[in-house]
Design a protein around this motif. Structure first.
Motif, mmCIF file in Angstrom:
data_model
loop_
_atom_site.group_PDB
_atom_site.id
_atom_site.type_symbol
_atom_site.label_atom_id
_atom_site.label_comp_id
_atom_site.label_asym_id
_atom_site.label_seq_id
_atom_site.Cartn_x
_atom_site.Cartn_y
_atom_site.Cartn_z
ATOM 1 N N SER A 81 0.897 -1.085 0.088
ATOM 2 C CA SER A 81 0.025 0.057 0.163
ATOM 3 C C SER A 81 0.785 1.341 0.018
ATOM 4 O O SER A 81 2.091 1.247 0.180
ATOM 5 C CB SER A 81 -0.855 -0.021 1.127
ATOM 6 N N ILE A 121 2.321 11.133 6.625
ATOM 7 C CA ILE A 121 1.228 10.591 6.806
ATOM 8 C C ILE A 121 0.615 10.852 8.085
ATOM 9 O O ILE A 121 1.471 10.889 9.194
ATOM 10 C CB ILE A 121 1.316 9.022 6.618
ATOM 11 N N SER A 122 -0.841 10.655 8.281
ATOM 12 C CA SER A 122 -1.250 10.841 9.800
ATOM 13 C C SER A 122 -1.152 10.026 10.612
ATOM 14 O O SER A 122 -0.697 8.681 10.420
ATOM 15 C CB SER A 122 -2.804 11.046 9.590
ATOM 16 N N GLN A 158 -2.865 8.336 12.534
ATOM 17 C CA GLN A 158 -3.883 7.237 12.590
ATOM 18 C C GLN A 158 -3.496 6.100 11.382
ATOM 19 O O GLN A 158 -3.477 4.968 11.756
ATOM 20 C CB GLN A 158 -5.087 7.754 12.532
ATOM 21 N N THR A 159 -3.298 6.798 10.359
ATOM 22 C CA THR A 159 -2.772 5.902 9.112
ATOM 23 C C THR A 159 -1.552 5.155 9.538
ATOM 24 O O THR A 159 -1.378 3.895 8.938
ATOM 25 C CB THR A 159 -3.184 6.728 7.792
ATOM 26 N N ILE A 160 -0.664 5.738 10.031
ATOM 27 C CA ILE A 160 0.563 5.070 10.317
ATOM 28 C C ILE A 160 0.239 4.013 11.227
ATOM 29 O O ILE A 160 0.871 2.860 11.022
ATOM 30 C CB ILE A 160 1.724 6.239 11.164
ATOM 31 N N ASN A 161 -0.369 4.218 12.374
ATOM 32 C CA ASN A 161 -0.764 2.986 13.227
ATOM 33 C C ASN A 161 -1.459 1.791 12.581
ATOM 34 O O ASN A 161 -1.154 0.690 12.961
ATOM 35 C CB ASN A 161 -1.306 3.421 14.514
ATOM 36 N N SER A 162 -2.300 2.148 11.920
ATOM 37 C CA SER A 162 -3.007 1.046 11.099
ATOM 38 C C SER A 162 -2.277 0.313 10.163
ATOM 39 O O SER A 162 -2.369 -0.903 10.247
ATOM 40 C CB SER A 162 -4.403 1.883 10.177
ATOM 41 N N SER A 163 -1.347 0.981 9.414
ATOM 42 C CA SER A 163 -0.347 0.306 8.381
ATOM 43 C C SER A 163 0.624 -0.239 9.357
ATOM 44 O O SER A 163 1.148 -1.412 8.946
ATOM 45 C CB SER A 163 0.258 1.476 7.677
ATOM 46 N N SER A 183 0.737 3.722 1.885
ATOM 47 C CA SER A 183 1.150 3.999 3.267
ATOM 48 C C SER A 183 2.422 2.979 3.856
ATOM 49 O O SER A 183 3.199 3.470 4.426
ATOM 50 C CB SER A 183 0.142 3.982 4.542
#
Length: 147
Positions: A33, A61-62, A64-69, A35
């Motif tokens: 992806s 990158i935010s 939240q997006t970093i943590n999800s990735s 991210s």
């Protein structure tokens, strides 16, 4: 306020979109992806490890997006997290992650380096200076926007 002409605005918008699309297409070719590619790229710049806060800052990158990735990359055994002091976390590539980074993010870095190497020092400096000036100005002007 001085306005650029409409053709310049359209060209800038088009080029910005096309650069983003080129990075997206590269990530797809490597099977990751956007991210995940940005995280692998940032980790590669750091020699395979970075503080989580630095990944957020350097990747753009935010959080939240970093943590999800990161959770997905951790499940896939690409990265692992370790404490770095009392409150900081460090993100590290696993052996599998190092191989993935070498076959993806490092290839992107090589392409970027080849492009920059084809330019003169003056051109590289000008590109970096103008990009930085644009970013600083853009951030200042967006702070002025009333929500």
């Amino acid at each position: 306020m001085q306005r650029t002409n409409n053709a310049d605005e359209k060209r800038f918008s088009y080029l910005t979109s096309e650069i983003e699309a080129a990075y997206h297409e590269a990530a797809l070719k490597f099977g990751v992806s956007d991210s995940a590619m940005r995280i692998l790229y940032t980790l590669s710049l750091g020699g395979g490890e970075q503080l989580l806060s630095d990944i957020v800052r350097l990747s753009g990158i935010s959080k939240q997006t970093i943590n999800s990735s990161l959770r997905k990359l951790e499940r896939d055994e690409i990265i692992y997290l370790e404490m770095a002091g009392l409150r900081k976390k460090k993100v590290c590539l696993t052996e599998k992650g190092t191989i993935l980074a070498q076959n993806s993010a490092m290839k992107i870095l090589e392409i970027e380096n080849a492009v920059f190497a084809s330019w003169s020092k003056v051109e590289r400096d000008m590109y970096i200076d103008l990009t930085e000036r644009f970013l600083i100005s853009f951030r200042e002007k967006t702070k002025e926007i009333q929500a």
